[in-house]
Design a protein around this motif. Structure first.
Motif, PDB file in Angstrom:
ATOM      1  N   ILE A 226       2.183   9.318 111.673  1.00  0.00           N
ATOM      2  CA  ILE A 226       1.999   9.321 110.218  1.00  0.00           C
ATOM      3  C   ILE A 226       3.191   8.616 109.570  1.00  0.00           C
ATOM      4  CG2 ILE A 226       1.696  10.753 108.170  1.00  0.00           C
ATOM      5  CD1 ILE A 226      -0.637  10.969 110.080  1.00  0.00           C
ATOM      6  N   ASP A 227       2.911   7.610 108.739  1.00  0.00           N
ATOM      7  CA  ASP A 227       3.987   6.811 108.140  1.00  0.00           C
ATOM      8  C   ASP A 227       4.925   7.660 107.286  1.00  0.00           C
ATOM      9  OD1 ASP A 227       3.085   4.514 109.346  1.00  0.00           O
ATOM     10  OD2 ASP A 227       1.837   3.916 107.639  1.00  0.00           O
ATOM     11  N   ASP A 228       4.350   8.469 106.398  1.00  0.00           N
ATOM     12  CA  ASP A 228       5.152   9.328 105.541  1.00  0.00           C
ATOM     13  C   ASP A 228       4.510  10.701 105.561  1.00  0.00           C
ATOM     14  OD1 ASP A 228       6.180  10.769 103.244  1.00  0.00           O
ATOM     15  OD2 ASP A 228       7.022   8.876 102.557  1.00  0.00           O
ATOM     16  N   LEU A 229       5.126  11.621 106.301  1.00  0.00           N
ATOM     17  CA  LEU A 229       4.496  12.926 106.536  1.00  0.00           C
ATOM     18  C   LEU A 229       4.337  13.719 105.242  1.00  0.00           C
ATOM     19  CD1 LEU A 229       3.407  14.579 108.906  1.00  0.00           C
ATOM     20  CD2 LEU A 229       5.630  15.746 109.022  1.00  0.00           C
ATOM     21  N   TYR A 235      -1.295  14.929 100.110  1.00  0.00           N
ATOM     22  CA  TYR A 235      -2.664  14.463  99.880  1.00  0.00           C
ATOM     23  C   TYR A 235      -3.678  15.586 100.102  1.00  0.00           C
ATOM     24  CZ  TYR A 235      -6.340  10.803 100.052  1.00  0.00           C
ATOM     25  OH  TYR A 235      -7.424   9.984  99.812  1.00  0.00           O
ATOM     26  N   HIS A 236      -3.256  16.688 100.725  1.00  0.00           N
ATOM     27  CA  HIS A 236      -4.139  17.808 101.052  1.00  0.00           C
ATOM     28  C   HIS A 236      -4.157  18.893  99.976  1.00  0.00           C
ATOM     29  CE1 HIS A 236      -3.674  15.978 105.013  1.00  0.00           C
ATOM     30  NE2 HIS A 236      -4.622  16.755 105.483  1.00  0.00           N
ATOM     31  N   ILE A 237      -3.296  18.786  98.958  1.00  0.00           N
ATOM     32  CA  ILE A 237      -3.136  19.890  98.001  1.00  0.00           C
ATOM     33  C   ILE A 237      -3.447  19.403  96.588  1.00  0.00           C
ATOM     34  CG2 ILE A 237      -1.526  21.557  97.014  1.00  0.00           C
ATOM     35  CD1 ILE A 237       0.085  21.385  99.618  1.00  0.00           C
ATOM     36  N   ILE A 238      -4.448  20.025  95.952  1.00  0.00           N
ATOM     37  CA  ILE A 238      -4.762  19.763  94.542  1.00  0.00           C
ATOM     38  C   ILE A 238      -4.126  20.886  93.731  1.00  0.00           C
ATOM     39  CG2 ILE A 238      -6.575  19.409  92.825  1.00  0.00           C
ATOM     40  CD1 ILE A 238      -8.451  18.673  95.133  1.00  0.00           C
ATOM     41  N   TYR A 272     -20.781  18.587 103.091  1.00  0.00           N
ATOM     42  CA  TYR A 272     -19.779  18.101 102.148  1.00  0.00           C
ATOM     43  C   TYR A 272     -18.837  17.116 102.845  1.00  0.00           C
ATOM     44  CZ  TYR A 272     -21.013  21.642  98.663  1.00  0.00           C
ATOM     45  OH  TYR A 272     -21.669  22.409  97.730  1.00  0.00           O
ATOM     46  N   ARG A 273     -18.384  16.116 102.073  1.00  0.00           N
ATOM     47  CA  ARG A 273     -17.424  15.125 102.561  1.00  0.00           C
ATOM     48  C   ARG A 273     -16.410  14.821 101.476  1.00  0.00           C
ATOM     49  NH1 ARG A 273     -22.417  13.276 104.375  1.00  0.00           N
ATOM     50  NH2 ARG A 273     -22.603  13.180 106.663  1.00  0.00           N
ATOM     51  N   VAL A 274     -15.238  14.394 101.920  1.00  0.00           N
ATOM     52  CA  VAL A 274     -14.226  13.897 100.993  1.00  0.00           C
ATOM     53  C   VAL A 274     -14.052  12.413 101.272  1.00  0.00           C
ATOM     54  CG1 VAL A 274     -12.358  14.631 102.555  1.00  0.00           C
ATOM     55  CG2 VAL A 274     -11.867  14.155 100.148  1.00  0.00           C
ATOM     56  N   ASN A 275     -13.952  11.632 100.194  1.00  0.00           N
ATOM     57  CA  ASN A 275     -13.803  10.172 100.285  1.00  0.00           C
ATOM     58  C   ASN A 275     -14.892   9.532 101.145  1.00  0.00           C
ATOM     59  OD1 ASN A 275     -11.578  10.585  98.725  1.00  0.00           O
ATOM     60  ND2 ASN A 275     -10.074  10.027 100.276  1.00  0.00           N
ATOM     61  N   SER A 276     -16.077  10.093 101.078  1.00  0.00           N
ATOM     62  CA  SER A 276     -17.306   9.540 101.677  1.00  0.00           C
ATOM     63  C   SER A 276     -17.390   9.664 103.193  1.00  0.00           C
ATOM     64  CB  SER A 276     -17.484   8.060 101.316  1.00  0.00           C
ATOM     65  OG  SER A 276     -17.582   7.889  99.927  1.00  0.00           O
ATOM     66  N   LYS A 277     -16.279   9.930 103.899  1.00  0.00           N
ATOM     67  CA  LYS A 277     -16.359   9.850 105.363  1.00  0.00           C
ATOM     68  C   LYS A 277     -15.685  10.985 106.124  1.00  0.00           C
ATOM     69  CE  LYS A 277     -12.461   6.555 105.589  1.00  0.00           C
ATOM     70  NZ  LYS A 277     -12.031   5.241 106.090  1.00  0.00           N
ATOM     71  N   PHE A 278     -14.954  11.854 105.445  1.00  0.00           N
ATOM     72  CA  PHE A 278     -14.264  12.933 106.151  1.00  0.00           C
ATOM     73  C   PHE A 278     -15.015  14.238 105.934  1.00  0.00           C
ATOM     74  CE2 PHE A 278     -10.995   9.825 104.841  1.00  0.00           C
ATOM     75  CZ  PHE A 278     -10.604   9.389 106.113  1.00  0.00           C
ATOM     76  N   LEU A 304      -7.895  13.921 108.027  1.00  0.00           N
ATOM     77  CA  LEU A 304      -7.931  13.285 106.717  1.00  0.00           C
ATOM     78  C   LEU A 304      -6.894  12.167 106.657  1.00  0.00           C
ATOM     79  CD1 LEU A 304      -9.006  13.287 103.778  1.00  0.00           C
ATOM     80  CD2 LEU A 304      -7.201  14.941 103.238  1.00  0.00           C
ATOM     81  N   GLU A 305      -7.312  11.012 106.165  1.00  0.00           N
ATOM     82  CA  GLU A 305      -6.411   9.881 106.014  1.00  0.00           C
ATOM     83  C   GLU A 305      -6.306   9.511 104.541  1.00  0.00           C
ATOM     84  OE1 GLU A 305      -7.999   6.704 108.323  1.00  0.00           O
ATOM     85  OE2 GLU A 305      -8.135   7.892 110.172  1.00  0.00           O
TER      86      GLU A 305
END
Length: 470
Positions: A226-229, A235-238, A272-278, A304-305
């Motif tokens: 992962i480039d920036d952990l 990215y996982h927390i709203i 259910y999916r996030v960003n169409s593919k996950f 998740l990417e």
């Protein structure tokens, strides 16, 4: 006479909905629960926790009563301190009291006033709110994306009874504690700890998307790749939210990592999916919509990417000058005016009387708003407004091009799905060539049924949406 009335109420086999029971005996909610064999487990729970008299005497309550089938399904998997719970008496009073309070509102509220989102009043359990989904219809309202109201607004002297088909689980521990307790998310928890994000899961109101250890293993995950952990974990927390997945599909959301938005969708099979593919893992062993005291978490079935934002429904809540909820984001030039109208509800401002009002003085007056950070793609412009015969006629302009040359806001294209107090109008289709802010102009053409330029209002507008189209 009263005996005959009571016999009719308790013996009748019809499905009662929006019914009213009146007799000299003043029938209360508890009387009705005692008359329904298919609600006997909830009746037993009510007596077990010492709340019989509460529902037997005067008051103003809304009760969500799970039927016996709902409890049967709960008992299949329920355990307390590692011991299976197969009946009410298998768990202590304090345990079931949480359930009772989570199914009770201290106000008498008809489901017809529910909107898409939190109910108008909190439950009696620590002030926690239930969340309604009315997207199917008011005849099949879902609560917490877990239970459906199958009989509604059964009306008694001291409250309403709504029969539901699943037991709602009261949130008693934090997202962090729930994840730790399962023992299935150790890798992600260690990453949240390492990136100093763990306190969000303990203390803040959040929606968390999280991979299980199993999903990471299946994806050959190595954090060194992962480039920036911290960016990836963020990215996982709203933040400042606690959303069920069915509500997340209504619009895009920005996580702690603010450079890219998250979008959510559900297919015809309920996946259910996030960003169409996950994909999310919707199995009983992991699942979605796991409710904690400080939010909700959803288990991902794959890694998740961080991906560039894709076209998704974008909602711009509109704020008038002087709103206490947000900065003004609808503008015009004199002699036209944008005002705060304090006589009409705003859906997204807790239905407070502070909707955006546009007043034109002459043909050619216009107003505009800017939607930030719109991904490239094709969209339909949709404006939610308070319908009235006095509303004016407009055209829509984007990028100096007319995209709809005549919109009559005294008529509607449909009712706003989340709250039918409002209507919506489709206002043209646009193509955004590259990711950018999108400015949309609405140009006034003519007055509605009242042609005086001094009356209120040529338009009362609340939400602008960009809806992806093919």
């Amino acid at each position: 006479m009263s005996t005959c009335i009571l016999f009719f109420v308790f013996a009748c086999k019809e499905q009662f909905s929006d019914a009213r029971y009146d007799s000299t005996d003043e029938i209360q909610v508890m009387d009705y629960l005692e008359s329904r064999e298919d609600l006997s487990t909830f009746k037993e729970l009510t007596k077990y926790v010492g709340q019989y008299n509460l529902l037997k005497t005067a008051g103003t309550y809304t009760v969500f009563a799970p039927n016996n089938g709902a409890f049967d399904r709960l008992f299949e998997t329920l355990a307390v301190d590692g011991k299976p719970v197969k009946k009410i008496s298998d768990a202590p009073v304090e345990y079931w009291l949480r359930f009772f309070r989570y199914h009770l509102l201290d106000k008498k509220i008809n489901t017809n006033v529910f909107i898409h989102g939190p109910l108008p009043s909190p439950t009696a359990f620590n002030g926690k709110y239930l969340v309604a989904d009315i997207s199917a219809s008011y005849e099949a309202i879902r609560l917490n994306n877990a239970a459906t109201i199958v009989e509604s607004n059964i009306n008694f002297n001291n409250g309403y009874v709504n029969v539901i088909n699943a037991v709602l689980l009261p949130p008693t521990t934090s997202v962090y504690d729930m994840l730790v307790e399962t023992g299935k998310y150790n890798t992600m928890l260690s990453i949240f700890e390492e990136t100093e994000l763990i306190d969000y899961l303990k203390d803040s109101i959040v929606t968390v998307l999280i991979e299980s250890d199993e999903a990471l293993l299946k994806s050959d995950f190595d954090k060194e790749n992962i480039d920036d952990l911290k960016d990836w974990a963020s990215y996982h927390i709203i933040p400042d939210s606690g959303y069920y997945l069915n509500l997340l599909t209504a619009q895009r959301f920005y996580p702690l990592y603010e450079k890219e938005a998250l979008s959510f969708a559900v297919d015809n099979y309920g996946q259910y999916r996030v960003n169409s593919k996950f994909n999310f893992n919707q199995s009983p062993d992991y699942g979605i919509d796991k409710v904690a005291s400080n939010g909700v978490f959803h288990t991902l079935d794959t890694l998740l990417e961080i991906t560039a934002a894709v076209p998704s429904r974008i909602r711009l809540n509109l704020y008038p000058p002087g709103s206490s909820y947000g900065a003004q984001n609808v503008f015009t030039n004199a002699p036209a005016a944008i005002r705060l109208n304090n006589g009409t509800q705003s859906y997204h401002q807790d239905k407070k009387l502070m909707i955006v009002q546009f007043d034109a003085k002459q043909a050619g007056d216009y107003f505009w708003m800017t939607v930030p950070d719109v991904p490239a793609g094709k969209y339909r412009i949709r404006l939610t407004q308070r319908l009235n015969a006095n509303r004016g006629k407009f055209m829509t302009i984007y990028n100096d091009q007319i995209v709809d040359d005549f919109i009559d806001f005294s008529k509607k294209d449909g009712d706003f799905e989340e709250y039918n107090y409002f209507a919506y109008n489709n206002c043209g289709d646009i193509e955004v060539a590259e990711r950018s802010d999108v400015k949309i102009n609405f140009v006034f053409l003519d007055f509605g049924s009242n042609r005086s330029p001094s009356y209120c209002c040529d338009l009362l507008l609340d939400i602008l949406e960009l809806v992806p189209i093919n």
